[in-house]
Scaffold this motif. Structure first.
Motif, PDB file in Angstrom:
ATOM      1  N   SER A  75      18.692   3.223 -11.673  1.00 14.64           N
ATOM      2  CA  SER A  75      17.951   4.008 -10.437  1.00 14.64           C
ATOM      3  C   SER A  75      17.396   3.197  -9.543  1.00 14.64           C
ATOM      4  CB  SER A  75      16.982   4.752 -11.547  1.00 14.64           C
ATOM      5  OG  SER A  75      15.922   3.821 -11.922  1.00 14.64           O
ATOM      6  N   LEU A  76      16.902   3.884  -8.602  1.00 17.10           N
ATOM      7  CA  LEU A  76      16.174   3.387  -7.537  1.00 17.10           C
ATOM      8  C   LEU A  76      14.606   3.413  -7.531  1.00 17.10           C
ATOM      9  CD1 LEU A  76      18.357   4.452  -4.213  1.00 17.10           C
ATOM     10  CD2 LEU A  76      18.370   1.995  -5.405  1.00 17.10           C
ATOM     11  N   ILE A  77      13.988   2.463  -7.633  1.00 13.96           N
ATOM     12  CA  ILE A  77      12.286   2.188  -7.742  1.00 13.96           C
ATOM     13  C   ILE A  77      12.140   1.703  -6.169  1.00 13.96           C
ATOM     14  CG2 ILE A  77      12.568   2.190 -10.004  1.00 13.96           C
ATOM     15  CD1 ILE A  77      11.856  -1.066  -9.847  1.00 13.96           C
ATOM     16  N   PRO A  78      10.648   1.965  -5.839  1.00 12.43           N
ATOM     17  CA  PRO A  78      10.206   1.276  -4.852  1.00 12.43           C
ATOM     18  C   PRO A  78       9.937  -0.240  -4.939  1.00 12.43           C
ATOM     19  CG  PRO A  78       8.630   2.909  -5.676  1.00 12.43           C
ATOM     20  CD  PRO A  78       9.797   2.897  -6.759  1.00 12.43           C
ATOM     21  N   CYS A  79      10.392  -0.742  -3.748  1.00 12.12           N
ATOM     22  CA  CYS A  79      10.197  -2.248  -3.731  1.00 12.12           C
ATOM     23  C   CYS A  79       9.084  -2.766  -3.486  1.00 12.12           C
ATOM     24  CB  CYS A  79      11.369  -2.747  -2.796  1.00 12.12           C
ATOM     25  SG  CYS A  79      11.016  -2.613  -0.874  1.00 12.12           S
ATOM     26  N   VAL A  80       8.833  -4.236  -3.421  1.00 12.67           N
ATOM     27  CA  VAL A  80       7.527  -4.754  -3.161  1.00 12.67           C
ATOM     28  C   VAL A  80       7.217  -4.468  -1.747  1.00 12.67           C
ATOM     29  CG1 VAL A  80       7.672  -6.569  -4.851  1.00 12.67           C
ATOM     30  CG2 VAL A  80       8.468  -7.034  -2.508  1.00 12.67           C
ATOM     31  N   HIS A  81       7.962  -4.237  -0.823  1.00 11.48           N
ATOM     32  CA  HIS A  81       7.620  -4.164   0.575  1.00 11.48           C
ATOM     33  C   HIS A  81       7.118  -2.715   0.858  1.00 11.48           C
ATOM     34  CE1 HIS A  81       9.493  -7.931   1.266  1.00 11.48           C
ATOM     35  NE2 HIS A  81      10.666  -7.489   0.934  1.00 11.48           N
ATOM     36  N   TYR A  82       7.842  -1.646   0.075  1.00  9.31           N
ATOM     37  CA  TYR A  82       7.353  -0.323   0.268  1.00  9.31           C
ATOM     38  C   TYR A  82       5.983  -0.266  -0.594  1.00  9.31           C
ATOM     39  CZ  TYR A  82       7.114   4.573  -0.533  1.00  9.31           C
ATOM     40  OH  TYR A  82       6.638   6.037  -0.457  1.00  9.31           O
ATOM     41  N   LEU A  83       5.558  -1.005  -1.636  1.00  8.50           N
ATOM     42  CA  LEU A  83       4.372  -0.893  -2.333  1.00  8.50           C
ATOM     43  C   LEU A  83       3.397  -1.459  -1.293  1.00  8.50           C
ATOM     44  CD1 LEU A  83       5.706  -1.609  -5.883  1.00  8.50           C
ATOM     45  CD2 LEU A  83       4.796   0.564  -5.138  1.00  8.50           C
ATOM     46  N   HIS A  84       3.536  -2.569  -0.794  1.00 11.25           N
ATOM     47  CA  HIS A  84       3.034  -3.421   0.123  1.00 11.25           C
ATOM     48  C   HIS A  84       2.174  -2.358   1.264  1.00 11.25           C
ATOM     49  CE1 HIS A  84       1.432  -5.652   3.832  1.00 11.25           C
ATOM     50  NE2 HIS A  84       1.210  -6.445   2.810  1.00 11.25           N
ATOM     51  N   ASP A  85       3.114  -1.481   1.706  1.00 10.21           N
ATOM     52  CA  ASP A  85       2.464  -0.288   2.796  1.00 10.21           C
ATOM     53  C   ASP A  85       2.036   0.717   2.045  1.00 10.21           C
ATOM     54  OD1 ASP A  85       3.322  -2.274   4.558  1.00 10.21           O
ATOM     55  OD2 ASP A  85       5.278  -1.053   5.083  1.00 10.21           O
ATOM     56  N   ASN A  86       2.212   0.806   0.813  1.00  4.52           N
ATOM     57  CA  ASN A  86       1.848   2.186   0.017  1.00  4.52           C
ATOM     58  C   ASN A  86       1.279   1.937  -1.374  1.00  4.52           C
ATOM     59  OD1 ASN A  86       3.222   4.585   1.835  1.00  4.52           O
ATOM     60  ND2 ASN A  86       4.737   2.887   1.362  1.00  4.52           N
ATOM     61  N   PRO A  87       0.161   1.243  -1.309  1.00  6.73           N
ATOM     62  CA  PRO A  87      -0.522   0.328  -2.344  1.00  6.73           C
ATOM     63  C   PRO A  87      -0.847   1.618  -3.577  1.00  6.73           C
ATOM     64  CG  PRO A  87      -2.110   0.445  -0.669  1.00  6.73           C
ATOM     65  CD  PRO A  87      -0.648   0.885   0.108  1.00  6.73           C
ATOM     66  N   ASN A  88      -1.196   2.823  -3.350  1.00  6.37           N
ATOM     67  CA  ASN A  88      -1.607   4.021  -4.272  1.00  6.37           C
ATOM     68  C   ASN A  88      -0.458   4.612  -4.696  1.00  6.37           C
ATOM     69  OD1 ASN A  88      -4.112   2.935  -4.261  1.00  6.37           O
ATOM     70  ND2 ASN A  88      -4.444   4.173  -2.315  1.00  6.37           N
TER      71      ASN A  88
END
Length: 294
Positions: A75-88
């Motif tokens: 499956s696809l999950i958020p990567c660290v870069h996405y989580l960096h911009d979307n911390p919540n």
């Protein structure tokens, strides 16, 4: 590239899944097509920074592998870069309710221990032992009853733990006992009767009940609200965490001294023992000590 069973088992993520799920070579052989597709397409985001640093084919999404019903799935999950911009992101996806800001200055318990070691070796070792106890409990589907003086960091420890569950996709409820009993009272005795808060705590995949024992005990709060929730979660083996300023023996004493009850002293003790007995069945009890961090 085409991988055989031996080569597939060398991948760290697949090794972890094999260990956690006791996966046999036969199952791996049956799912080699899925596993080969995963290994050939997988690209891990490792660098810090926002979405402008992401090199994934689908920006912000990283391929993941999981095991369910004796089969491998990707499956696809958020990567660290996405989580960096979307911390919540994970809080928004999986948090059922909280009356506490779950943002923590620490990303992990290890980070908390490292920070604490610079101030107090005794406290850092205490936190490390609590973390070890928590891991041991999780292997048996048991939470923690974490007690200690005001301000020693119980809630902070649980914030980090709660965020870990949220990242794993677990539906989490994090609520102070005072909020629980107040909201439940308002809902159940309002014009439009409701059991929203009670049911939310009852059925959450993971429940954090913060500051239990802080509320002024009444027969209704103890027996109709807290026991109702705790007994259900005990019966259904649902992961539950408690923080308190009181150890379980003191909590039992507090719940034995309910002054609005028409029960005898002996009956009050039995009611208190029932709730503490269920809590003991749900958790490992451990003390957090040290000076107030506030």
């Amino acid at each position: 590239m085409k991988y055989d069973v031996k080569q597939v088992k060398q991948n760290p993520l697949i090794q972890k899944l094999i260990k956690e799920n006791k996966i046999t070579d036969e199952i791996i052989e049956d799912d080699l097509t899925v596993l080969n597709r995963f290994l050939n397409q997988f690209l891990e985001c490792k660098n810090n920074g926002g979405m402008d640093k992401c090199e994934q084919f689908t920006k912000g999404k990283q391929l993941d592998l999981y095991f369910q019903d004796y089969r491998f799935y990707s499956s696809l999950i958020p990567c660290v870069h996405y989580l960096h911009d979307n911390p919540n992101y994970y809080q928004n996806q999986n948090l059922i309710f909280t009356d506490t800001n779950l943002d923590s200055q620490f990303k992990s318990i290890k980070e908390l221990i490292l920070s604490e070691s610079k101030k107090s070796e005794v406290n850092s070792k205490n936190i490390a032992s609590i973390a070890k106890k928590a891991e041991e409990g999780l292997s048996k589907n048991k939470g923690l009853y974490l007690y200690g003086n005001v301000g020693v960091g119980k809630t902070e420890f649980f914030k980090i733990t709660a965020n870990r569950f949220l990242q794993k996709g677990k539906k989490v409820c994090f609520i102070k006992t005072l909020t629980l009993t107040s909201n439940a009272h308002e809902e159940m005795f309002s014009e439009i009767r409701s059991k929203k808060t009670l049911n939310m705590c009852k059925y959450a995949e993971v429940l954090f009940l913060d500051d239990i024992g802080e509320e002024k005990p009444t027969t209704w709060k103890r027996d109709e609200i807290l026991f109702n929730i705790i007994d259900y979660r005990y019966s259904h083996k649902l992961l539950t965490f408690f923080s308190s300023n009181l150890d379980l023996n003191k909590l039992r004493s507090k719940y034995s001294a309910v002054h609005d009850s028409k029960q005898s002293t002996e009956e009050e003790k039995v009611s208190a023992e029932r709730i503490v007995d269920r809590i003991r069945g749900l958790v490992n009890e451990v003390e957090m000590f040290g000076k107030s961090r506030r």
